[in-house]
Write a protein that holds these residues in place. Structure first.
Motif, PDB file in Angstrom:
ATOM      1  N   ASP A  88       0.823  -1.008   0.039  1.00  0.00           N
ATOM      2  CA  ASP A  88       0.066   0.035   0.159  1.00  0.00           C
ATOM      3  C   ASP A  88       0.951   1.474   0.030  1.00  0.00           C
ATOM      4  O   ASP A  88       0.527   2.234  -0.747  1.00  0.00           O
ATOM      5  N   GLU A  89       2.024   1.254   0.902  1.00  0.00           N
ATOM      6  CA  GLU A  89       2.725   2.418   0.875  1.00  0.00           C
ATOM      7  C   GLU A  89       3.504   2.556  -0.464  1.00  0.00           C
ATOM      8  O   GLU A  89       3.782   3.659  -0.846  1.00  0.00           O
ATOM      9  N   LEU A  90       4.012   1.497  -0.810  1.00  0.00           N
ATOM     10  CA  LEU A  90       4.851   1.444  -2.225  1.00  0.00           C
ATOM     11  C   LEU A  90       3.758   2.126  -3.064  1.00  0.00           C
ATOM     12  O   LEU A  90       4.210   2.909  -3.921  1.00  0.00           O
ATOM     13  N   ASN A  91       2.540   1.797  -3.264  1.00  0.00           N
ATOM     14  CA  ASN A  91       1.660   2.315  -4.339  1.00  0.00           C
ATOM     15  C   ASN A  91       1.229   3.680  -4.051  1.00  0.00           C
ATOM     16  O   ASN A  91       1.407   4.405  -5.040  1.00  0.00           O
ATOM     17  N   TYR A  92       1.130   4.055  -2.902  1.00  0.00           N
ATOM     18  CA  TYR A  92       0.925   5.403  -2.452  1.00  0.00           C
ATOM     19  C   TYR A  92       2.227   6.265  -3.066  1.00  0.00           C
ATOM     20  O   TYR A  92       2.388   7.059  -3.690  1.00  0.00           O
ATOM     21  N   LEU A  93       3.464   6.022  -2.764  1.00  0.00           N
ATOM     22  CA  LEU A  93       4.676   6.729  -2.952  1.00  0.00           C
ATOM     23  C   LEU A  93       4.868   6.520  -4.641  1.00  0.00           C
ATOM     24  O   LEU A  93       5.378   7.566  -5.156  1.00  0.00           O
ATOM     25  N   ASN A  94       4.405   5.304  -5.144  1.00  0.00           N
ATOM     26  CA  ASN A  94       4.563   5.379  -6.798  1.00  0.00           C
ATOM     27  C   ASN A  94       3.774   6.388  -7.538  1.00  0.00           C
ATOM     28  O   ASN A  94       3.975   7.018  -8.241  1.00  0.00           O
ATOM     29  N   LYS A  95       2.495   6.531  -6.826  1.00  0.00           N
ATOM     30  CA  LYS A  95       1.472   7.426  -7.400  1.00  0.00           C
ATOM     31  C   LYS A  95       2.146   8.775  -7.185  1.00  0.00           C
ATOM     32  O   LYS A  95       2.029   9.651  -8.115  1.00  0.00           O
ATOM     33  N   LYS A  96       2.586   9.041  -5.948  1.00  0.00           N
ATOM     34  CA  LYS A  96       3.260  10.392  -5.703  1.00  0.00           C
ATOM     35  C   LYS A  96       4.403  10.629  -6.779  1.00  0.00           C
ATOM     36  O   LYS A  96       4.705  11.884  -7.143  1.00  0.00           O
ATOM     37  N   LEU A  97       5.453   9.527  -6.901  1.00  0.00           N
ATOM     38  CA  LEU A  97       6.188   9.852  -7.626  1.00  0.00           C
ATOM     39  C   LEU A  97       5.820  10.008  -9.091  1.00  0.00           C
ATOM     40  O   LEU A  97       6.528  11.086  -9.970  1.00  0.00           O
ATOM     41  N   ASN A  98       4.874   9.471  -9.560  1.00  0.00           N
ATOM     42  CA  ASN A  98       4.232   9.631 -10.792  1.00  0.00           C
ATOM     43  C   ASN A  98       3.959  10.962 -11.017  1.00  0.00           C
ATOM     44  O   ASN A  98       4.029  11.834 -12.393  1.00  0.00           O
ATOM     45  N   GLU A  99       3.326  11.631 -10.162  1.00  0.00           N
ATOM     46  CA  GLU A  99       2.760  13.152 -10.106  1.00  0.00           C
ATOM     47  C   GLU A  99       3.606  13.955 -10.299  1.00  0.00           C
ATOM     48  O   GLU A  99       3.739  14.927 -11.079  1.00  0.00           O
ATOM     49  N   GLN A 100       4.836  13.853  -9.601  1.00  0.00           N
ATOM     50  CA  GLN A 100       5.860  14.673  -9.762  1.00  0.00           C
ATOM     51  C   GLN A 100       6.736  14.384 -11.201  1.00  0.00           C
ATOM     52  O   GLN A 100       7.087  15.657 -11.670  1.00  0.00           O
ATOM     53  N   ILE A 101       6.693  13.460 -11.385  1.00  0.00           N
ATOM     54  CA  ILE A 101       7.322  13.192 -13.129  1.00  0.00           C
ATOM     55  C   ILE A 101       6.396  13.943 -14.224  1.00  0.00           C
ATOM     56  O   ILE A 101       6.849  14.495 -14.852  1.00  0.00           O
ATOM     57  N   MET A 102       5.008  13.927 -13.892  1.00  0.00           N
ATOM     58  CA  MET A 102       4.180  14.712 -14.648  1.00  0.00           C
ATOM     59  C   MET A 102       4.386  16.124 -14.744  1.00  0.00           C
ATOM     60  O   MET A 102       4.617  16.818 -15.492  1.00  0.00           O
ATOM     61  N   GLU A 103       4.676  16.744 -13.329  1.00  0.00           N
ATOM     62  CA  GLU A 103       4.813  18.025 -13.148  1.00  0.00           C
ATOM     63  C   GLU A 103       6.218  18.183 -13.774  1.00  0.00           C
ATOM     64  O   GLU A 103       6.489  19.446 -14.452  1.00  0.00           O
ATOM     65  N   LEU A 104       7.088  17.382 -13.784  1.00  0.00           N
ATOM     66  CA  LEU A 104       8.349  17.825 -14.221  1.00  0.00           C
ATOM     67  C   LEU A 104       8.303  17.808 -15.767  1.00  0.00           C
ATOM     68  O   LEU A 104       8.923  18.780 -16.517  1.00  0.00           O
ATOM     69  N   ASN A 105       7.658  16.949 -16.349  1.00  0.00           N
ATOM     70  CA  ASN A 105       7.314  17.164 -17.884  1.00  0.00           C
ATOM     71  C   ASN A 105       6.840  18.751 -18.405  1.00  0.00           C
ATOM     72  O   ASN A 105       6.976  19.036 -19.200  1.00  0.00           O
ATOM     73  N   SER A 106       5.692  18.913 -17.451  1.00  0.00           N
ATOM     74  CA  SER A 106       5.067  20.094 -17.637  1.00  0.00           C
ATOM     75  C   SER A 106       6.019  21.277 -17.664  1.00  0.00           C
ATOM     76  O   SER A 106       6.003  22.229 -18.398  1.00  0.00           O
ATOM     77  N   VAL A 107       7.106  21.362 -16.496  1.00  0.00           N
ATOM     78  CA  VAL A 107       7.474  22.319 -16.363  1.00  0.00           C
ATOM     79  C   VAL A 107       8.874  22.175 -17.610  1.00  0.00           C
ATOM     80  O   VAL A 107       9.106  23.292 -18.083  1.00  0.00           O
ATOM     81  N   GLU A 108       9.241  21.122 -17.886  1.00  0.00           N
ATOM     82  CA  GLU A 108      10.305  20.927 -19.165  1.00  0.00           C
ATOM     83  C   GLU A 108       9.616  21.680 -20.533  1.00  0.00           C
ATOM     84  O   GLU A 108      10.172  22.254 -21.333  1.00  0.00           O
ATOM     85  N   LYS A 109       7.996  21.261 -20.531  1.00  0.00           N
ATOM     86  CA  LYS A 109       7.584  21.808 -21.603  1.00  0.00           C
ATOM     87  C   LYS A 109       7.490  23.575 -21.786  1.00  0.00           C
ATOM     88  O   LYS A 109       7.857  24.170 -22.745  1.00  0.00           O
ATOM     89  N   GLU A 110       7.192  24.052 -20.581  1.00  0.00           N
ATOM     90  CA  GLU A 110       7.368  25.416 -20.281  1.00  0.00           C
ATOM     91  C   GLU A 110       8.700  26.068 -20.588  1.00  0.00           C
ATOM     92  O   GLU A 110       8.833  27.137 -21.340  1.00  0.00           O
ATOM     93  N   ILE A 111       9.882  25.340 -20.081  1.00  0.00           N
ATOM     94  CA  ILE A 111      11.221  25.582 -20.330  1.00  0.00           C
ATOM     95  C   ILE A 111      11.475  25.567 -21.855  1.00  0.00           C
ATOM     96  O   ILE A 111      12.132  26.633 -22.474  1.00  0.00           O
ATOM     97  N   ARG A 112      10.983  24.726 -22.721  1.00  0.00           N
ATOM     98  CA  ARG A 112      11.051  24.739 -24.070  1.00  0.00           C
ATOM     99  C   ARG A 112      10.294  26.161 -24.968  1.00  0.00           C
ATOM    100  O   ARG A 112      10.793  26.598 -25.669  1.00  0.00           O
ATOM    101  N   ARG A 113       9.327  26.096 -24.404  1.00  0.00           N
ATOM    102  CA  ARG A 113       8.557  27.379 -24.786  1.00  0.00           C
ATOM    103  C   ARG A 113       9.320  28.371 -24.517  1.00  0.00           C
ATOM    104  O   ARG A 113       9.313  29.752 -25.338  1.00  0.00           O
ATOM    105  N   ILE A 114       9.639  28.815 -23.114  1.00  0.00           N
ATOM    106  CA  ILE A 114      10.559  30.037 -23.060  1.00  0.00           C
ATOM    107  C   ILE A 114      11.870  30.113 -23.978  1.00  0.00           C
ATOM    108  O   ILE A 114      12.169  31.076 -24.619  1.00  0.00           O
ATOM    109  N   LEU A 115      12.573  28.927 -24.167  1.00  0.00           N
ATOM    110  CA  LEU A 115      13.659  29.052 -25.141  1.00  0.00           C
ATOM    111  C   LEU A 115      13.323  29.276 -26.367  1.00  0.00           C
ATOM    112  O   LEU A 115      13.981  29.834 -27.160  1.00  0.00           O
ATOM    113  N   ARG A 116      12.240  28.983 -26.932  1.00  0.00           N
ATOM    114  CA  ARG A 116      11.594  29.231 -28.285  1.00  0.00           C
ATOM    115  C   ARG A 116      11.211  30.559 -28.521  1.00  0.00           C
ATOM    116  O   ARG A 116      11.929  31.322 -29.483  1.00  0.00           O
TER     117      ARG A 116
END
Ligand SMILES: [Zn+2]
Length: 235
Positions: A88-116
Protein backbone atom coordinates in the motif's frame (compact mmCIF):
# COMPACT_ATOMS: atom_id res chain seq x y z
CA UNK A 1 -0.34 106.64 -46.50
CA UNK A 2 1.19 103.51 -45.13
CA UNK A 3 4.86 104.04 -44.51
CA UNK A 4 7.14 102.81 -47.24
CA UNK A 5 9.35 101.26 -44.55
CA UNK A 6 6.46 99.18 -43.23
CA UNK A 7 5.74 97.80 -46.69
CA UNK A 8 9.42 97.07 -47.31
CA UNK A 9 9.60 95.36 -43.95
CA UNK A 10 6.61 93.25 -44.91
CA UNK A 11 8.02 92.27 -48.27
CA UNK A 12 11.23 91.15 -46.54
CA UNK A 13 9.11 89.14 -44.10
CA UNK A 14 7.44 87.47 -47.05
CA UNK A 15 10.82 86.63 -48.51
CA UNK A 16 11.84 85.09 -45.19
CA UNK A 17 8.64 83.06 -45.12
CA UNK A 18 9.35 81.87 -48.66
CA UNK A 19 12.88 80.81 -47.72
CA UNK A 20 11.51 79.01 -44.67
CA UNK A 21 8.82 77.28 -46.74
CA UNK A 22 11.33 76.16 -49.35
CA UNK A 23 13.57 74.70 -46.66
CA UNK A 24 10.68 72.75 -45.19
CA UNK A 25 9.83 71.42 -48.63
CA UNK A 26 13.45 70.38 -49.11
CA UNK A 27 13.69 66.66 -49.78
CA UNK A 28 16.31 66.18 -47.11
CA UNK A 29 14.20 67.97 -44.53
CA UNK A 30 11.30 65.60 -45.22
CA UNK A 31 13.52 62.51 -45.31
CA UNK A 32 15.35 63.57 -42.17
CA UNK A 33 12.03 63.67 -40.34
CA UNK A 34 11.13 60.20 -41.62
CA UNK A 35 14.53 58.79 -40.60
CA UNK A 36 14.12 60.30 -37.16
CA UNK A 37 10.72 58.67 -36.70
CA UNK A 38 12.03 55.30 -37.95
CA UNK A 39 15.08 55.53 -35.67
CA UNK A 40 12.86 56.23 -32.69
CA UNK A 41 10.60 53.35 -33.60
CA UNK A 42 13.58 51.01 -33.92
CA UNK A 43 14.99 52.14 -30.57
CA UNK A 44 11.61 51.56 -28.96
CA UNK A 45 11.48 48.07 -30.46
CA UNK A 46 14.93 47.29 -29.04
CA UNK A 47 13.87 48.56 -25.61
CA UNK A 48 10.71 46.43 -25.73
CA UNK A 49 12.73 43.36 -26.75
CA UNK A 50 15.13 44.05 -23.90
CA UNK A 51 12.26 44.11 -21.42
CA UNK A 52 10.80 40.92 -22.91
CA UNK A 53 14.19 39.18 -22.74
CA UNK A 54 14.61 40.12 -19.12
CA UNK A 55 11.11 38.83 -18.40
CA UNK A 56 11.94 35.54 -20.11
CA UNK A 57 15.17 35.25 -18.09
CA UNK A 58 13.08 35.54 -14.91
CA UNK A 59 10.63 32.95 -16.16
CA UNK A 60 13.51 30.61 -17.00
CA UNK A 61 15.09 31.05 -13.58
CA UNK A 62 11.75 30.25 -11.95
CA UNK A 63 11.26 27.17 -14.11
CA UNK A 64 14.75 25.99 -13.28
CA UNK A 65 14.00 26.41 -9.58
CA UNK A 66 10.84 24.34 -10.03
CA UNK A 67 12.88 21.61 -11.76
CA UNK A 68 15.29 21.60 -8.84
CA UNK A 69 12.46 21.30 -6.32
CA UNK A 70 10.75 18.49 -8.22
CA UNK A 71 14.05 16.64 -8.65
CA UNK A 72 14.65 16.86 -4.92
CA UNK A 73 11.20 15.46 -4.12
CA UNK A 74 11.65 12.66 -6.68
CA UNK A 75 14.99 11.75 -5.14
CA UNK A 76 13.41 11.69 -1.66
CA UNK A 77 10.54 9.47 -2.80
CA UNK A 78 12.95 7.13 -4.58
CA UNK A 79 14.98 6.72 -1.40
CA UNK A 80 11.81 6.00 0.60
CA UNK A 81 10.66 3.45 -1.95
CA UNK A 82 14.00 1.63 -1.75
CA UNK A 83 13.45 0.51 1.84
CA UNK A 84 9.72 -0.25 1.58
CA UNK A 85 7.99 -3.58 1.46
CA UNK A 86 4.41 -2.66 2.33
CA UNK A 87 2.47 -2.72 -0.94
CA UNK A 88 0.00 0.00 0.00
CA UNK A 89 2.75 2.37 0.94
CA UNK A 90 4.65 1.42 -2.20
CA UNK A 91 1.61 2.16 -4.33
CA UNK A 92 1.05 5.43 -2.56
CA UNK A 93 4.65 6.57 -3.10
CA UNK A 94 4.62 5.38 -6.69
CA UNK A 95 1.56 7.50 -7.26
CA UNK A 96 3.32 10.46 -5.66
CA UNK A 97 6.37 9.81 -7.81
CA UNK A 98 4.30 9.75 -10.98
CA UNK A 99 2.70 13.03 -10.04
CA UNK A 100 6.13 14.61 -9.71
CA UNK A 101 7.26 13.19 -13.04
CA UNK A 102 4.18 14.62 -14.72
CA UNK A 103 4.88 17.99 -13.15
CA UNK A 104 8.46 17.78 -14.32
CA UNK A 105 7.24 17.12 -17.87
CA UNK A 106 5.04 20.18 -17.78
CA UNK A 107 7.88 22.38 -16.46
CA UNK A 108 10.15 21.06 -19.21
CA UNK A 109 7.51 21.94 -21.74
CA UNK A 110 7.40 25.42 -20.24
CA UNK A 111 11.19 25.70 -20.51
CA UNK A 112 11.07 24.71 -24.19
CA UNK A 113 8.43 27.42 -24.74
CA UNK A 114 10.64 30.01 -23.00
CA UNK A 115 13.68 29.00 -25.05
CA UNK A 116 11.67 29.14 -28.27
CA UNK A 117 10.44 32.64 -27.45
CA UNK A 118 14.00 33.56 -26.51
CA UNK A 119 15.20 32.52 -29.96
CA UNK A 120 12.54 34.65 -31.60
CA UNK A 121 13.57 37.62 -29.49
CA UNK A 122 17.22 37.16 -30.39
CA UNK A 123 16.27 37.11 -34.06
CA UNK A 124 14.15 40.27 -33.81
CA UNK A 125 16.89 41.86 -31.74
CA UNK A 126 19.49 41.09 -34.41
CA UNK A 127 17.20 42.49 -37.11
CA UNK A 128 16.61 45.72 -35.18
CA UNK A 129 20.27 46.08 -34.30
CA UNK A 130 21.26 45.63 -37.94
CA UNK A 131 18.67 48.19 -39.02
CA UNK A 132 19.53 50.88 -36.48
CA UNK A 133 22.96 51.91 -37.83
CA UNK A 134 21.49 52.17 -41.35
CA UNK A 135 18.75 54.49 -40.07
CA UNK A 136 21.20 56.60 -38.08
CA UNK A 137 23.47 56.87 -41.14
CA UNK A 138 20.48 57.86 -43.29
CA UNK A 139 19.46 60.50 -40.79
CA UNK A 140 22.99 61.89 -40.57
CA UNK A 141 23.29 62.09 -44.34
CA UNK A 142 19.98 63.95 -44.73
CA UNK A 143 20.85 66.16 -41.79
CA UNK A 144 24.15 67.08 -43.40
CA UNK A 145 22.54 67.81 -46.77
CA UNK A 146 19.79 69.84 -45.16
CA UNK A 147 22.25 71.83 -43.08
CA UNK A 148 24.14 72.57 -46.28
CA UNK A 149 20.93 73.88 -47.89
CA UNK A 150 20.17 75.94 -44.78
CA UNK A 151 23.72 77.32 -44.77
CA UNK A 152 23.32 78.40 -48.38
CA UNK A 153 20.39 80.70 -47.58
CA UNK A 154 21.81 81.89 -44.29
CA UNK A 155 23.70 84.91 -45.67
CA UNK A 156 20.49 86.18 -47.28
CA UNK A 157 18.53 85.59 -44.06
CA UNK A 158 21.15 87.52 -42.07
CA UNK A 159 21.03 90.31 -44.62
CA UNK A 160 17.21 90.48 -44.46
CA UNK A 161 17.24 90.62 -40.69
CA UNK A 162 19.76 93.46 -40.73
CA UNK A 163 17.67 95.39 -43.26
CA UNK A 164 14.55 94.82 -41.18
CA UNK A 165 16.27 96.06 -38.03
CA UNK A 166 17.21 99.21 -39.93
CA UNK A 167 13.68 99.72 -41.34
CA UNK A 168 12.08 99.17 -37.96
CA UNK A 169 13.71 102.31 -36.64
CA UNK A 170 11.62 104.35 -39.08
CA UNK A 171 8.31 102.52 -38.57
CA UNK A 172 5.58 103.94 -36.35
CA UNK A 173 5.76 101.66 -33.26
CA UNK A 174 1.99 101.36 -32.89
CA UNK A 175 1.42 100.13 -36.44
CA UNK A 176 4.42 97.85 -36.09
CA UNK A 177 2.84 96.37 -32.97
CA UNK A 178 -0.36 95.56 -34.87
CA UNK A 179 1.66 94.15 -37.74
CA UNK A 180 3.72 91.93 -35.43
CA UNK A 181 0.65 90.67 -33.59
CA UNK A 182 -0.89 89.48 -36.85
CA UNK A 183 2.36 88.13 -38.30
CA UNK A 184 3.29 86.22 -35.12
CA UNK A 185 -0.13 84.60 -35.21
CA UNK A 186 0.97 83.00 -38.47
CA UNK A 187 -0.91 85.32 -40.83
CA UNK A 188 0.46 87.71 -43.38
CA UNK A 189 -0.85 91.17 -42.46
CA UNK A 190 -2.54 92.84 -45.41
CA UNK A 191 -2.72 96.59 -45.76
CA UNK A 192 -5.63 98.02 -47.67
CA UNK A 193 -6.77 101.56 -48.28
CA UNK A 194 -9.97 102.95 -46.85
CA UNK A 195 -12.52 103.16 -49.65
CA UNK A 196 -14.95 106.00 -50.13
CA UNK A 197 -14.12 107.10 -46.61
CA UNK A 198 -16.39 104.39 -45.15
CA UNK A 199 -15.47 100.96 -46.44
CA UNK A 200 -12.69 98.38 -46.01
CA UNK A 201 -10.66 98.26 -49.24
CA UNK A 202 -10.33 94.49 -48.79
CA UNK A 203 -13.70 92.97 -47.88
CA UNK A 204 -15.71 96.09 -48.80
CA UNK A 205 -17.49 95.99 -45.46
CA UNK A 206 -19.12 99.25 -44.51
CA UNK A 207 -17.63 100.82 -41.40
CA UNK A 208 -20.09 102.90 -39.37
CA UNK A 209 -18.80 106.45 -39.19
CA UNK A 210 -18.77 106.49 -35.37
CA UNK A 211 -16.61 103.34 -35.33
CA UNK A 212 -14.25 104.69 -37.98
CA UNK A 213 -13.88 108.00 -36.16
CA UNK A 214 -13.10 106.23 -32.89
CA UNK A 215 -10.67 103.76 -34.45
CA UNK A 216 -8.86 106.27 -36.60
CA UNK A 217 -8.61 108.78 -33.75
CA UNK A 218 -5.05 110.09 -33.70
CA UNK A 219 -3.79 107.67 -36.33
CA UNK A 220 -4.33 106.82 -39.97
CA UNK A 221 -5.00 103.08 -39.73
CA UNK A 222 -7.31 100.56 -38.07
CA UNK A 223 -7.91 96.83 -38.12
CA UNK A 224 -10.96 95.68 -40.09
CA UNK A 225 -13.21 93.83 -37.66
CA UNK A 226 -14.61 91.78 -40.49
CA UNK A 227 -11.58 90.55 -42.48
CA UNK A 228 -8.67 91.44 -40.19
CA UNK A 229 -6.87 93.54 -42.82
CA UNK A 230 -5.17 96.73 -41.72
CA UNK A 231 -7.05 99.63 -43.25
CA UNK A 232 -5.18 102.86 -43.77
CA UNK A 233 -6.28 106.28 -44.89
CA UNK A 234 -4.82 107.49 -48.14
CA UNK A 235 -3.90 110.99 -47.06
ZN1 LIG B 1 -12.24 94.12 -44.25
Amino acid sequence: MIQQEMLQYQSLDMELARIERDLRKNDNFVKRKQYKAMTQECEETIAKLDAKASDLRNQLAQAQQSVQKITDVIEEHSKEIDGLEDEDELNYLNKKLNEQIMELNSVEKEIRRILREGEEIVKSFDDANAKLPRLVAGYNKCNEEFNRAAAEVKPRVTEIRAQQAELKKAIDPSIFEIYKKIADGGLQPVFVALRDGTRCGGCQMEIPKAVADARFAGKNYMRCEHCGRIIYKKD
